[in-house]
Scaffold this motif. Structure first.
Motif, PDB file in Angstrom:
ATOM      1  N   ASN A   5      18.684  -4.763 -81.537  1.00 48.86           N
ATOM      2  CA  ASN A   5      19.941  -3.842 -80.745  1.00 48.86           C
ATOM      3  C   ASN A   5      21.378  -4.080 -80.740  1.00 48.86           C
ATOM      4  OD1 ASN A   5      18.435  -1.714 -82.110  1.00 48.86           O
ATOM      5  ND2 ASN A   5      17.718  -1.514 -79.111  1.00 48.86           N
ATOM      6  N   THR A   6      20.875  -6.057 -79.621  1.00 49.27           N
ATOM      7  CA  THR A   6      22.623  -6.593 -79.743  1.00 49.27           C
ATOM      8  C   THR A   6      22.883  -7.020 -81.375  1.00 49.27           C
ATOM      9  OG1 THR A   6      21.310  -6.903 -77.838  1.00 49.27           O
ATOM     10  CG2 THR A   6      23.066  -8.395 -78.280  1.00 49.27           C
ATOM     11  N   ARG A   7      22.191  -7.989 -81.884  1.00 48.53           N
ATOM     12  CA  ARG A   7      22.590  -8.463 -83.276  1.00 48.53           C
ATOM     13  C   ARG A   7      22.463  -7.283 -83.873  1.00 48.53           C
ATOM     14  NH1 ARG A   7      18.038 -11.486 -86.196  1.00 48.53           N
ATOM     15  NH2 ARG A   7      18.021 -12.253 -84.524  1.00 48.53           N
ATOM     16  N   VAL A   8      22.748  -5.896 -84.535  1.00 48.32           N
ATOM     17  CA  VAL A   8      23.389  -4.945 -84.589  1.00 48.32           C
ATOM     18  C   VAL A   8      24.382  -4.024 -84.744  1.00 48.32           C
ATOM     19  CG1 VAL A   8      22.451  -2.387 -85.525  1.00 48.32           C
ATOM     20  CG2 VAL A   8      20.817  -4.365 -85.526  1.00 48.32           C
ATOM     21  N   ASN A   9      24.484  -4.546 -83.167  1.00 47.23           N
ATOM     22  CA  ASN A   9      25.941  -3.802 -82.593  1.00 47.23           C
ATOM     23  C   ASN A   9      27.234  -4.582 -82.778  1.00 47.23           C
ATOM     24  OD1 ASN A   9      25.025  -2.058 -81.122  1.00 47.23           O
ATOM     25  ND2 ASN A   9      24.323  -2.317 -79.471  1.00 47.23           N
ATOM     26  N   TRP A  10      26.882  -6.419 -82.909  1.00 50.44           N
ATOM     27  CA  TRP A  10      28.264  -7.409 -83.229  1.00 50.44           C
ATOM     28  C   TRP A  10      28.595  -7.345 -84.790  1.00 50.44           C
ATOM     29  CZ3 TRP A  10      30.635 -10.306 -80.218  1.00 50.44           C
ATOM     30  CH2 TRP A  10      30.294 -10.759 -78.863  1.00 50.44           C
ATOM     31  N   ILE A  11      27.317  -6.933 -85.731  1.00 46.60           N
ATOM     32  CA  ILE A  11      27.286  -6.818 -86.752  1.00 46.60           C
ATOM     33  C   ILE A  11      28.046  -5.757 -87.622  1.00 46.60           C
ATOM     34  CG2 ILE A  11      26.612  -6.504 -89.022  1.00 46.60           C
ATOM     35  CD1 ILE A  11      23.641  -8.142 -88.681  1.00 46.60           C
ATOM     36  N   VAL A  12      27.807  -4.381 -86.997  1.00 44.36           N
ATOM     37  CA  VAL A  12      28.823  -3.576 -87.366  1.00 44.36           C
ATOM     38  C   VAL A  12      30.707  -3.558 -85.818  1.00 44.36           C
ATOM     39  CG1 VAL A  12      28.961  -0.914 -86.230  1.00 44.36           C
ATOM     40  CG2 VAL A  12      26.666  -1.702 -86.645  1.00 44.36           C
ATOM     41  N   LEU A  13      30.563  -3.758 -85.116  1.00 44.29           N
ATOM     42  CA  LEU A  13      31.668  -4.190 -84.330  1.00 44.29           C
ATOM     43  C   LEU A  13      31.989  -5.485 -85.012  1.00 44.29           C
ATOM     44  CD1 LEU A  13      31.075  -4.140 -80.341  1.00 44.29           C
ATOM     45  CD2 LEU A  13      32.199  -2.344 -81.983  1.00 44.29           C
ATOM     46  N   TYR A  14      31.429  -6.414 -85.815  1.00 45.67           N
ATOM     47  CA  TYR A  14      32.484  -7.711 -86.950  1.00 45.67           C
ATOM     48  C   TYR A  14      33.033  -6.334 -88.359  1.00 45.67           C
ATOM     49  CZ  TYR A  14      33.277 -11.549 -89.500  1.00 45.67           C
ATOM     50  OH  TYR A  14      33.820 -12.249 -90.559  1.00 45.67           O
ATOM     51  N   LEU A  15      32.204  -5.729 -88.636  1.00 42.21           N
ATOM     52  CA  LEU A  15      32.869  -5.414 -89.801  1.00 42.21           C
ATOM     53  C   LEU A  15      33.604  -4.324 -89.830  1.00 42.21           C
ATOM     54  CD1 LEU A  15      29.189  -4.537 -91.830  1.00 42.21           C
ATOM     55  CD2 LEU A  15      31.712  -6.751 -92.042  1.00 42.21           C
ATOM     56  N   TYR A  16      33.591  -3.325 -88.730  1.00 43.02           N
ATOM     57  CA  TYR A  16      34.588  -2.823 -87.469  1.00 43.02           C
ATOM     58  C   TYR A  16      36.034  -3.530 -87.619  1.00 43.02           C
ATOM     59  CZ  TYR A  16      37.243   1.045 -85.404  1.00 43.02           C
ATOM     60  OH  TYR A  16      37.785   1.685 -84.500  1.00 43.02           O
ATOM     61  N   TYR A  17      35.862  -4.255 -87.038  1.00 42.98           N
ATOM     62  CA  TYR A  17      37.344  -5.049 -86.793  1.00 42.98           C
ATOM     63  C   TYR A  17      38.065  -6.117 -88.430  1.00 42.98           C
ATOM     64  CZ  TYR A  17      37.290  -4.120 -82.161  1.00 42.98           C
ATOM     65  OH  TYR A  17      37.666  -3.267 -80.480  1.00 42.98           O
ATOM     66  N   LEU A  18      36.717  -6.042 -88.786  1.00 45.35           N
ATOM     67  CA  LEU A  18      37.041  -6.716 -90.626  1.00 45.35           C
ATOM     68  C   LEU A  18      38.108  -5.780 -90.672  1.00 45.35           C
ATOM     69  CD1 LEU A  18      37.436  -9.576 -92.012  1.00 45.35           C
ATOM     70  CD2 LEU A  18      34.967  -8.291 -92.738  1.00 45.35           C
ATOM     71  N   LEU A  19      37.174  -4.821 -91.098  1.00 49.63           N
ATOM     72  CA  LEU A  19      37.802  -3.270 -91.881  1.00 49.63           C
ATOM     73  C   LEU A  19      39.298  -3.287 -90.983  1.00 49.63           C
ATOM     74  CD1 LEU A  19      34.816  -0.984 -92.704  1.00 49.63           C
ATOM     75  CD2 LEU A  19      35.902  -2.638 -94.215  1.00 49.63           C
ATOM     76  N   ILE A  20      39.463  -3.103 -89.963  1.00 46.01           N
ATOM     77  CA  ILE A  20      40.504  -3.038 -89.764  1.00 46.01           C
ATOM     78  C   ILE A  20      41.610  -3.497 -90.022  1.00 46.01           C
ATOM     79  CG2 ILE A  20      42.016  -3.166 -87.006  1.00 46.01           C
ATOM     80  CD1 ILE A  20      39.504  -1.146 -86.536  1.00 46.01           C
ATOM     81  N   LEU A  21      41.476  -5.108 -89.886  1.00 45.83           N
ATOM     82  CA  LEU A  21      42.379  -6.228 -90.092  1.00 45.83           C
ATOM     83  C   LEU A  21      42.864  -6.431 -91.811  1.00 45.83           C
ATOM     84  CD1 LEU A  21      40.865  -8.744 -88.335  1.00 45.83           C
ATOM     85  CD2 LEU A  21      43.710  -8.332 -87.709  1.00 45.83           C
TER      86      LEU A  21
END
Length: 43
Positions: A5-21
């Motif tokens: 779950n921790t790894r999935v959370n990191w991946i989701v947050l990474y993609l979220y902020y990447l899309l915003i940028l």
């Protein structure tokens, strides 16, 4: 070992902020700060 779950959370947050940028880059263009409409030139 890292919890799944921790790894999935990191991946989701990474993609979220990447899309915003990427959205901000495409919305304002790849210009420098002196070349037209940019978010900091309005202040």
């Amino acid at each position: 070992m890292i919890n799944r779950n921790t790894r999935v959370n990191w991946i989701v947050l990474y993609l979220y902020y990447l899309l915003i940028l990427l959205f901000l880059f495409f919305m304002y263009g790849f210009n420098n700060a002196n070349a037209g409409a940019y978010i900091y030139t309005e202040f």
